[in-house]
Design a protein around this motif. Sequence first.
Motif, PDB file in Angstrom:
ATOM      1  N   HIS A  42      40.044 -21.820  18.473  1.00  0.00           N
ATOM      2  CA  HIS A  42      40.241 -21.169  17.175  1.00  0.00           C
ATOM      3  C   HIS A  42      41.392 -21.832  16.253  1.00  0.00           C
ATOM      4  O   HIS A  42      42.086 -22.673  16.638  1.00  0.00           O
ATOM      5  N   GLY A  43      41.132 -21.232  14.890  1.00  0.00           N
ATOM      6  CA  GLY A  43      42.142 -21.725  14.036  1.00  0.00           C
ATOM      7  C   GLY A  43      43.328 -21.333  13.888  1.00  0.00           C
ATOM      8  O   GLY A  43      43.561 -19.812  14.219  1.00  0.00           O
ATOM      9  N   VAL A  44      44.514 -21.545  13.355  1.00  0.00           N
ATOM     10  CA  VAL A  44      45.672 -20.867  13.025  1.00  0.00           C
ATOM     11  C   VAL A  44      46.244 -21.102  11.683  1.00  0.00           C
ATOM     12  O   VAL A  44      46.347 -22.329  11.153  1.00  0.00           O
ATOM     13  N   MET A  45      46.608 -20.019  11.028  1.00  0.00           N
ATOM     14  CA  MET A  45      47.375 -20.209   9.772  1.00  0.00           C
ATOM     15  C   MET A  45      48.715 -19.488  10.032  1.00  0.00           C
ATOM     16  O   MET A  45      48.860 -18.134  10.019  1.00  0.00           O
ATOM     17  N   GLY A  46      49.764 -19.988   9.822  1.00  0.00           N
ATOM     18  CA  GLY A  46      51.231 -19.501  10.058  1.00  0.00           C
ATOM     19  C   GLY A  46      52.223 -19.745   8.937  1.00  0.00           C
ATOM     20  O   GLY A  46      52.171 -21.024   8.208  1.00  0.00           O
ATOM     21  N   GLU A  47      53.248 -18.923   8.662  1.00  0.00           N
ATOM     22  CA  GLU A  47      54.144 -19.081   7.660  1.00  0.00           C
ATOM     23  C   GLU A  47      54.977 -20.411   8.118  1.00  0.00           C
ATOM     24  O   GLU A  47      55.373 -21.175   7.268  1.00  0.00           O
ATOM     25  N   SER A  50      48.923 -24.947   9.116  1.00  0.00           N
ATOM     26  CA  SER A  50      47.556 -24.497   9.482  1.00  0.00           C
ATOM     27  C   SER A  50      46.846 -25.518  10.267  1.00  0.00           C
ATOM     28  O   SER A  50      47.246 -26.679   9.887  1.00  0.00           O
ATOM     29  N   GLU A  51      46.013 -25.039  10.735  1.00  0.00           N
ATOM     30  CA  GLU A  51      45.261 -25.849  11.885  1.00  0.00           C
ATOM     31  C   GLU A  51      43.765 -25.335  12.056  1.00  0.00           C
ATOM     32  O   GLU A  51      43.521 -24.165  12.083  1.00  0.00           O
ATOM     33  N   ARG A  52      42.589 -26.080  11.845  1.00  0.00           N
ATOM     34  CA  ARG A  52      41.168 -25.862  12.136  1.00  0.00           C
ATOM     35  C   ARG A  52      40.936 -24.362  11.180  1.00  0.00           C
ATOM     36  O   ARG A  52      40.485 -23.641  11.777  1.00  0.00           O
TER      37      ARG A  52
END
Length: 261
Positions: free
Chosen positions: A65-70, A74-76
């Motif tokens: 899974h990808g992740v976008m965080g504050e 971000s990744e994938r």
Amino acid sequence: MTAVDFEAFVDELATVSGTAIMPFFRTALGVEDKSGGGAFDPVTEADKAAEAAIRHRIRATFPSHGVMGEEFGSERLDAEFVWVLDPIDGTKTFIAGMPGWGTLIGLLRNGQPCYGMMHQPFTRERFSGDGGSAKYRGPGGERALRTRSCAGLADAVLYTTTPRLMQEPERRIFSTVEEKVKLSRYGGDCYAYCMLAAGFIDLVIESNLQPYDIVALIPIVEGAGGTITTWDGGPAQAGGRIVAAGDPRIHAAALSLLQAG
């Protein structure tokens, strides 16, 4: 795999993040200003600890899974499933010791919001939705969330975190809506959207939001029967200028004024 399969996992993420955050709340925590000399943009050790804990659990359970965080980027982002995280939405509220903040855990599937939760560990409340339904769990038990009927702006309760976050032209446009509502209040951050989903307020208008500020809230608002778009009526998941309404009539009335400005 459908969004509902993730419900128990999101509950686990909420618990893990809350455990990381609560030792810092209403303490003499250190605050870092990440604005680079601009408007005060605080981040605390609680933000970092919570996002790190969530990311660790996602990587261990769903490594594709990808992740976008504050806090940690971000990744994938091209993955089918992408988690969108704001460990403490309302950090300024958090450092002031007020309870109107929360952890936002959102999930995109092929770029579309499919599940979201707002967890407030201090009040022990969880608001969640999958776009088709939404629910509340807290000290008083569990119940479905539904927005309320509101025929016109003259009957509406409006929230924004603060007009000071808007650019001057946006503040002028916002004021055209604010002048027509029954009651306008400031504050709330993510909590305001959840109160809209719960049927206590009618309209939330904000600007300059990032995806991690809004992705988790979209399935909650829509699952409760509300509408959430940009000021020009487009999809909300990229952030920017956002308007959420519990009744489609209020949404249309607000959009008319926001676009006329």
